[in-house]
Design a protein around this motif. Sequence first.
Motif, short mmCIF file in Angstrom:
data_model
loop_
_atom_site.label_atom_id
_atom_site.label_comp_id
_atom_site.label_asym_id
_atom_site.label_seq_id
_atom_site.Cartn_x
_atom_site.Cartn_y
_atom_site.Cartn_z
N PRO A 32 32.78 45.17 34.98
CA PRO A 32 32.19 45.17 36.31
C PRO A 32 32.64 46.33 37.24
O PRO A 32 33.63 46.74 37.09
N GLU A 33 31.89 46.85 38.17
CA GLU A 33 32.08 47.76 39.11
C GLU A 33 33.20 47.26 40.15
O GLU A 33 33.20 46.20 40.50
N ALA A 34 34.07 48.06 40.51
CA ALA A 34 35.08 47.78 41.49
C ALA A 34 34.28 47.84 42.91
O ALA A 34 33.20 48.36 43.06
N ASN A 35 34.90 47.16 43.91
CA ASN A 35 34.38 47.24 45.19
C ASN A 35 35.33 47.45 46.12
O ASN A 35 36.48 47.89 45.99
N CYS A 36 34.66 47.62 47.62
CA CYS A 36 35.59 48.13 48.52
C CYS A 36 36.79 47.39 48.71
O CYS A 36 37.78 47.96 49.40
N THR A 37 36.91 46.06 48.35
CA THR A 37 38.38 45.40 48.78
C THR A 37 39.37 45.78 47.87
O THR A 37 40.54 45.48 48.02
N SER A 38 38.92 46.67 46.78
CA SER A 38 40.34 47.34 46.08
C SER A 38 40.69 48.41 46.92
O SER A 38 41.82 48.65 46.34
N ALA A 39 40.22 49.11 47.74
CA ALA A 39 40.73 50.09 48.45
C ALA A 39 41.50 49.50 49.47
O ALA A 39 41.22 49.80 50.86
N THR A 40 42.96 49.17 49.23
CA THR A 40 43.62 48.71 50.26
C THR A 40 45.08 49.17 49.79
O THR A 40 45.15 49.73 48.64
N SER A 41 46.30 48.94 50.41
CA SER A 41 47.51 49.43 49.97
C SER A 41 48.39 48.31 50.51
O SER A 41 48.30 47.46 51.29
#
Length: 286
Positions: free
Chosen positions: A66-75
């Motif tokens: 599955p493709e990653a989504n914008c929720t994975s772009a955090t720190s």
Amino acid sequence: RSCTPQPSSRCWRRTSRRGCGPRRLARRRSRSPAGWAAQPPPPLSRGLGTHDLMRVASVETSSHVPEANCTSATSASAIAKLVENSSVWREWAVHMEHEFQQGWAQRERQQKALTMYLVGSNWMTVGEAAQEAWPVCAAEGCVHTLDLTTSKMLDDTSKGSVVDARNYIEGELALFLRRCPRGVVVVQGIHNLNHQLVPALSPAISEGGQFLYGGKVLPAHQSVFILAGHLPVSHACAHGLEEESFMKCMKSAFQTDIAEKGLHTEAAVTNARVLRRRIDFVAPLR
């Protein structure tokens, strides 16, 4: 010797000779590595046996990512700004960074939206803080705040008002999920939710989460849901608890509060239990 057909060769003229006929030639080619690549896949009409079907199914399953989504772009640093400033919750923020960046594929397989319950006196600021914690989602317009304090209907338990309030919650979520099936939803003021409105929210945060709205299925399992509210009235959680103990204590107190608002009727107890079980993580707000 080479059996490549040439018009002047004996192999061309005497195709019935052993080793040089068209059938032998094709058979030799199929045995070579180059021949394997050149062979077309077997026709589906020949029928696949049980072992063939199992092999095909395993290959298709393993190749689907599955493709990653914008929720994975955090720190971790961004998440840490949301929660209490202590070593316990800084470590928790590191764990959550990994959960958001690496755990999305597992959540996709489970068909379950990640749901956090953030509690504290600053619950009204979580919507703005989420914009900073998930900047890619925010840039795409996929961070939404569902403010449960904007409608007096949430405090009115009359039948008509409950229906209106459920329509309000479902409508807000459906409009957002139709535009952003992968995003962040902040349910701000979750302590105002009475048990009759839990069925309006639970479909989004349950396994296989989705809405059927306007005749269309809107998946919700790819989003992140943050339930933000003040400390449960009935909580007796000691300060400085470890992550697991704090989560158990707060979830229990949250469930008790919802059940008490419904006068501990069977429906209130059931709905409170349903909402508690949908929560994956709990943390104190900064």
